[in-house]
Write a protein that holds these residues in place. Structure first.
Motif, PDB file in Angstrom:
ATOM      1  N   THR A  42       0.312 -25.209   2.436  1.00  0.00           N
ATOM      2  CA  THR A  42       0.843 -25.693   1.169  1.00  0.00           C
ATOM      3  C   THR A  42       0.337 -27.110   0.942  1.00  0.00           C
ATOM      4  N   ALA A  43      -0.579 -27.221   0.024  1.00  0.00           N
ATOM      5  CA  ALA A  43      -1.238 -28.506  -0.191  1.00  0.00           C
ATOM      6  C   ALA A  43      -0.713 -29.224  -1.427  1.00  0.00           C
ATOM      7  N   GLY A  44       0.502 -28.916  -1.805  1.00  0.00           N
ATOM      8  CA  GLY A  44       1.106 -29.575  -2.954  1.00  0.00           C
ATOM      9  C   GLY A  44       2.573 -29.191  -3.037  1.00  0.00           C
ATOM     10  N   GLN A  45       3.245 -29.769  -4.003  1.00  0.00           N
ATOM     11  CA  GLN A  45       4.686 -29.557  -4.152  1.00  0.00           C
ATOM     12  C   GLN A  45       5.023 -28.087  -4.376  1.00  0.00           C
ATOM     13  N   GLN A  46       6.019 -27.597  -3.664  1.00  0.00           N
ATOM     14  CA  GLN A  46       6.492 -26.228  -3.831  1.00  0.00           C
ATOM     15  C   GLN A  46       7.202 -26.058  -5.179  1.00  0.00           C
ATOM     16  N   TRP A  47       7.361 -24.824  -5.590  1.00  0.00           N
ATOM     17  CA  TRP A  47       8.171 -24.525  -6.767  1.00  0.00           C
ATOM     18  C   TRP A  47       9.624 -24.536  -6.330  1.00  0.00           C
ATOM     19  N   SER A  48      10.417 -25.447  -6.899  1.00  0.00           N
ATOM     20  CA  SER A  48      11.806 -25.500  -6.454  1.00  0.00           C
ATOM     21  C   SER A  48      12.734 -25.692  -7.645  1.00  0.00           C
ATOM     22  N   LEU A  49      13.213 -26.896  -7.828  1.00  0.00           N
ATOM     23  CA  LEU A  49      14.146 -27.141  -8.919  1.00  0.00           C
ATOM     24  C   LEU A  49      13.372 -27.297 -10.226  1.00  0.00           C
ATOM     25  N   TRP A  92      13.298 -29.300 -12.594  1.00  0.00           N
ATOM     26  CA  TRP A  92      12.817 -30.611 -13.034  1.00  0.00           C
ATOM     27  C   TRP A  92      11.817 -31.219 -12.050  1.00  0.00           C
ATOM     28  N   VAL A  93      11.526 -30.527 -10.984  1.00  0.00           N
ATOM     29  CA  VAL A  93      10.521 -31.033 -10.044  1.00  0.00           C
ATOM     30  C   VAL A  93       9.179 -30.424 -10.407  1.00  0.00           C
ATOM     31  N   ASN A 139      -0.196 -25.031  -4.298  1.00  0.00           N
ATOM     32  CA  ASN A 139       0.945 -24.398  -3.649  1.00  0.00           C
ATOM     33  C   ASN A 139       1.494 -23.332  -4.592  1.00  0.00           C
ATOM     34  N   ASN A 194       3.106 -19.009  -1.922  1.00  0.00           N
ATOM     35  CA  ASN A 194       4.193 -19.568  -1.123  1.00  0.00           C
ATOM     36  C   ASN A 194       5.519 -19.185  -1.773  1.00  0.00           C
ATOM     37  N   ARG A 248      10.482 -17.654   0.485  1.00  0.00           N
ATOM     38  CA  ARG A 248      11.931 -17.880   0.431  1.00  0.00           C
ATOM     39  C   ARG A 248      12.531 -17.137  -0.762  1.00  0.00           C
ATOM     40  N   MET A 249      11.661 -16.797  -1.711  1.00  0.00           N
ATOM     41  CA  MET A 249      12.123 -16.079  -2.901  1.00  0.00           C
ATOM     42  C   MET A 249      12.110 -14.580  -2.678  1.00  0.00           C
ATOM     43  N   ASN A 271      14.416 -20.552  -5.882  1.00  0.00           N
ATOM     44  CA  ASN A 271      13.347 -20.550  -4.882  1.00  0.00           C
ATOM     45  C   ASN A 271      13.851 -20.048  -3.540  1.00  0.00           C
ATOM     46  N   GLY A 304      15.576 -15.201  -1.781  1.00  0.00           N
ATOM     47  CA  GLY A 304      15.292 -14.212  -0.747  1.00  0.00           C
ATOM     48  C   GLY A 304      15.997 -14.535   0.562  1.00  0.00           C
ATOM     49  N   GLY A 313       5.618 -27.347   1.388  1.00  0.00           N
ATOM     50  CA  GLY A 313       5.310 -28.089   0.163  1.00  0.00           C
ATOM     51  C   GLY A 313       6.505 -28.868  -0.322  1.00  0.00           C
ATOM     52  N   PHE A 372       7.794 -32.228  -0.973  1.00  0.00           N
ATOM     53  CA  PHE A 372       7.366 -33.625  -1.103  1.00  0.00           C
ATOM     54  C   PHE A 372       8.237 -34.451  -2.043  1.00  0.00           C
ATOM     55  N   GLU A 412       0.587 -33.879   1.815  1.00  0.00           N
ATOM     56  CA  GLU A 412      -0.065 -32.813   2.591  1.00  0.00           C
ATOM     57  C   GLU A 412      -1.041 -33.366   3.622  1.00  0.00           C
TER      58      GLU A 412
END
Lengths: 344, 542
Positions: free
Chosen positions: A65-72, A74-75, A82, A301, A304-305, B365, B368, B412, B414, B438
């Protein structure tokens, strides 16, 4: 040592058709049998290798993962570096394959000791490897495509276009022009330049020299020989292009004929490429196919989903809560921790 | 314990491998200070690992089983069939060297076999000999060699000198992940009883007691009670954590390092305080003494052992009947959770999709695994203005942030920690860009290397990270290194003392708790460590 062995091997590869065609007139062997055998080895070899890789499953999602994950919401997330879905993966792979994105990140370590004995470590700009690799691969591609003018009749339009783009320098390059020589192709020079750079780098950088095997020098030398014979043929030791085309088209239509005298240099060129493609499936050159299958790059990535299945998953024995409580029940009760079963 | 190195000496590193000697002809030199002690019999036996016996890597005889070659051969074949990654990574490396100077162990030691490419070649050379036509035919010319006892020892030595941080994989044009090779290589060594005791003991302990030190439940509870008293002393607030409580809505799991070792303990106090703060807003959370270890030391042994230890989390969630799981600040725990957990031990269909009871945010996210990162959770709280924060209480700190390798390159993660840090402190400074996010550098002690006997290795491996901290210390006066990993918290103090000096180490939630303003609390004059807050230095609070 590695260099000596590899260069000797390539010299031998050049000598074989030289002697074979020049002295023994084995045109059919080197013009028809060897290329067919090589091509068959290439295709079957690659298919077998890829199937072999593909037979091994990818049990776990392990993208780098070479960048910010998909999360909230507003992030801001990094769709390409990623990815969370197939679209992002496709774009990531395209960047990887077409622009060598990971290699573009490359830096170079600068390690110095300051006067007081404290180290000063910097990570310097380093794009030469990326640039040479990119030039090498694209030049190779263009040259490969340009060769379609030999294999197919009529010559496809894109080949003409490539040729004119590639040859746009022909007005300016002296002294080759005006000597009755054809226009100089940019990619010919770039390929030779890039391969030479890659070779010199391999020797010059201590770390790459240390890790290099004959298998690293051998393809470089082969490609150098391939380029050299090609250039010689085009600009210096002219061969009968019509005859070459007759042979190539014949090969592709599965009606191979050996036309009149083409010139040994052509057979050397043909033999070198035959060796290269036959060697391909057994070598590191398979990275061309392998990169498509690389699990750190071609997976999204989203583990978790979304649940991903491991095909060889098997149940394991873990230490159960019951066993845990059985061992520590009294201590737990004493500490005021709830238990499932009261001690006797 | 080995003679501890001195910084000045350790910094003299030659990154130029020898000109004439090939690496295949350079036999392994198992050096004191670099390797960890061998796995002990009782710890291997406790989890039914093969060839349990006490052994010493420094001795000639490693007491291997008679059929070790066959065991490795069978294991190797099996893993080639099971892991495309492994098979592919054996075949497609072009030895371009882009990874060579990216490894913290190579940067810090100059040992050429610590170049990721060469670390993998140690395995690849044997692979070529055994399983490829070229290797069988041309042997050394094709880069192939037999798996002799010396080669096996070399495997072991270098496989346990890799922290599986994946920095090399970031720079590899084909995404070859040497960590993946290391992980599978370690599986192979485990088949014949070769591990290190700093891994096998935590594995045995985590399996039995739930934490890596083998602390029993009542002692675990004692530690927590101690934190509760400490918090009351500092804030006047009495927090009331619950343990193994059935019917709670959320189960909280954090690395046990936070419970037992400074400065992680302050982070643990931070968790307790945050949960107490949120209690009145509807947070219903419990800790578990059984599933009390987030850090998965099994991951440094084999996929199977990782799965065995990981299984306890879901098992406990099911037993307690919680709706979802919240996970604390940990490095490799989160890589395992993110990339493996659902596959290992899912589907977690007895749990519900996580929803923050305070803000109503759905953590899509995590729908799962049903497992949310605490920093994510806190970032969401702050975004929704649910926490009253006084960041000036961290004004005595000038903070930088270390991205832990696993949440970085295996997840990921950050922005969330940075968002939280910026909300709870006023002085935040980033380290240089080639050393964060990263591209972050490992602490040098991850993946089970944080023993005492390999101190030289750890200080060497941590050099690039320490060097970047030194940079911000000199430039901005940074005096606090924050992180979201319990191993980091455990090992950074030593690393900072060695290379940088006068830089503390903290978890993010320690700073959150410092800034958190409780209703009815005492006026705070110190932080959780008893250090005076900015402006309070002169107060008579001793």
């Amino acid at each position: 040592m590695s260099i000596v062995v590899s260069s000797l091997a390539v010299v031998l590869i050049v000598l074989i058709p030289w002697v074979g065609v020049g002295a023994f007139n084995l045109q059919y062997l080197f013009g028809v049998v060897v290329p067919y055998a090589a091509l068959a080895t290439f295709i079957i070899g690659i298919v077998v290798r890829v199937i072999d890789w593909a037979r091994s499953p990818v049990p776990f999602r392990i993208p780098t993962t070479a960048g910010q994950q998909w999360s909230l919401p507003w992030v801001k997330y990094s769709k390409i570096d990623n990815p969370k879905g197939t679209g992002g993966v496709i774009v990531r792979m395209l960047f990887e394959i077409l622009t060598f994105r990971s290699l573009f990140r490359n830096t170079r370590l600068e390690y110095r000791l300051k006067g007081d004995g404290a180290p000063k470590i910097d990570y310097e700009w380093e794009k030469w490897l990326w640039l040479a690799a990119l030039l090498f691969h694209y030049s190779f591609l263009v040259i490969f495509l340009r060769h379609f003018r030999f294999f197919v009749e009529p010559i496809p339009g894109f080949v003409h276009l490539l040729e004119s783009l590639d040859g746009f320098m022909q007005m300016g390059v002296l002294p080759l022009n005006g000597l009755g020589l054809p226009g100089v192709y940019l990619t010919d020079m770039l390929l030779m330049l890039a391969v030479t750079y890659l070779f010199v780098r391999r020797i010059y950088v201590h770390q790459t020299r240390y890790i290099s095997l004959p298998a690293d020098y051998f393809p470089l030398f082969l490609i150098l020989a391939l380029g050299t014979t090609g250039i010689l043929m085009r600009y210096f030791i002219r061969v009968d292009i019509t005859a070459v085309k007759e042979l190539a088209v014949g090969l592709f239509k599965f009606h191979p004929t050996i036309p009149g005298d083409i010139g040994v240099i052509f057979y050397i060129h043909l033999f070198v490429i035959s060796v290269l493609i036959a060697y391909f499936p057994f070598s590191k050159l398979m990275h061309m196919a392998g990169i498509f299958l690389s699990p750190t790059r071609n997976l999204s990535n989203n583990s978790r989903m979304k649940r991903h299945i491991n095909p060889w998953n098997y149940p394991v024995h873990y230490h159960t809560y019951q066993a845990y409580e059985d061992e520590f029940r009294e201590a737990m009760v004493e500490a005021g921790l709830p238990v499932e079963k009261e001690p006797e | 314990m080995a003679k501890d190195p001195k910084a000045g000496e350790t910094a003299k590193i030659n990154h130029t491998p020898p000109l004439m000697e090939g690496w295949m002809d350079t036999p392994v030199d198992i050096r004191e200070g670099i390797y960890c002690y061998g796995a002990k019999e009782k710890n291997l036996e406790a989890v039914d690992m093969p060839n349990a016996r006490d052994w010493n890597p420094a001795e000639e005889d490693w007491q291997l089983p008679d059929d070790w070659e066959k065991v490795i051969d069978d294991g190797f074949r099996l893993r080639l069939d099971r892991f495309r990654s492994f098979k592919l990574f054996m075949d497609i490396c072009v030895r371009c060297g882009a990874c060579a100077d990216k490894c913290h162990f190579f940067i810090g030691s100059g040992d050429p076999k610590n170049m990721p490419v060469l670390r993998a070649e140690l395995i690849r050379s044997v692979y070529r000999k055994k399983y490829t036509a070229g290797g069988k035919l041309f042997g050394k010319l094709a880069g192939a060699r037999d798996l002799t006892l010396d080669v096996l020892k070399e495997w072991w030595y270098y496989l346990y000198q890799c922290t599986e941080c994946r920095r090399c994989s970031l720079f590899c044009p084909y995404g070859i992940d040497t960590a993946e090779v290391t992980i599978i290589g370690r599986e192979l060594t485990n088949l014949i009883g070769l591990n290190t005791d700093w891994i096998s003991a935590p594995v045995a302990n985590c399996n039995r007691t739930g934490n890596h030190l083998g602390i029993q439940p009542h002692a675990y509870k004692d530690m927590m009670d101690f934190f509760v008293d400490e918090i009351e002393d500092i804030t006047g607030i009495r927090v009331e954590p619950s343990f193994n409580r059935k019917g709670a809505e959320i189960l909280f799991i954090t690395p046990s390092g936070d419970v037992f070792a400074d400065p992680g303990t302050y982070t643990c106090m931070g968790y307790l305080m945050l949960f107490h703060y949120l209690q009145s807003q509807g947070l219903d959370i419990t800790w578990s003494t059984y599933a009390s270890e987030g850090g998965n030391f099994g991951y440094f042994t084999s996929h199977e052992m990782a799965k065995r230890l990981n299984a306890k989390m879901y098992a406990e969630a099911k037993r307690l009947g919680v709706k979802w799981i919240l996970g604390g600040e940990c490095g490799h725990m989160w890589r395992v959770l993110n990339q493996y957990m659902d596959t290992f031990n899912g589907p977690a269909d007895f749990l519900e999709e996580p929803v923050s009871p305070i803000t109503g945010t759905k953590f899509e996210n995590a729908k799962g695994t049903k497992m949310v990162h605490l920093v994510e959770f806190t970032a969401d709280l702050i975004k929704h203005n649910k926490l009253k924060l006084d960041p000036s209480r961290n004004d005595h700190l000038k903070v930088t942030f270390h991205d832990s390798c696993n949440p970085s390159r295996g997840m990921g993660f950050f922005e969330e920690p940075r968002y939280v840090i910026n909300a709870v402190c006023n002085n935040f400074y980033e380290m240089p860009p080639q050393t964060i996010r990263e591209q972050t550098f490992c602490c040098g002690s991850g993946a089970g290397l944080n023993a005492g006997e390999n101190m030289e290795l750890r200080m060497r491996g941590g050099l690039p990270r320490a060097n970047a901290v030194r940079y911000v210390k000199e430039k901005y006066g940074v005096n606090m290194l924050s992180c979201i990993c319990a191993i980091d918290r455990a090992v950074f103090p030593t690393l900072m003392d060695f290379w940088v000096r006068d830089v503390g180490v903290t978890g993010v939630h320690e700073m959150v708790a410092n800034a958190l303003v409780f209703e009815g609390e005492n006026e705070r004059t110190t932080d959780l460590r008893g250090e005076p807050l900015a402006g309070m230095e002169d107060d008579d609070n001793v």
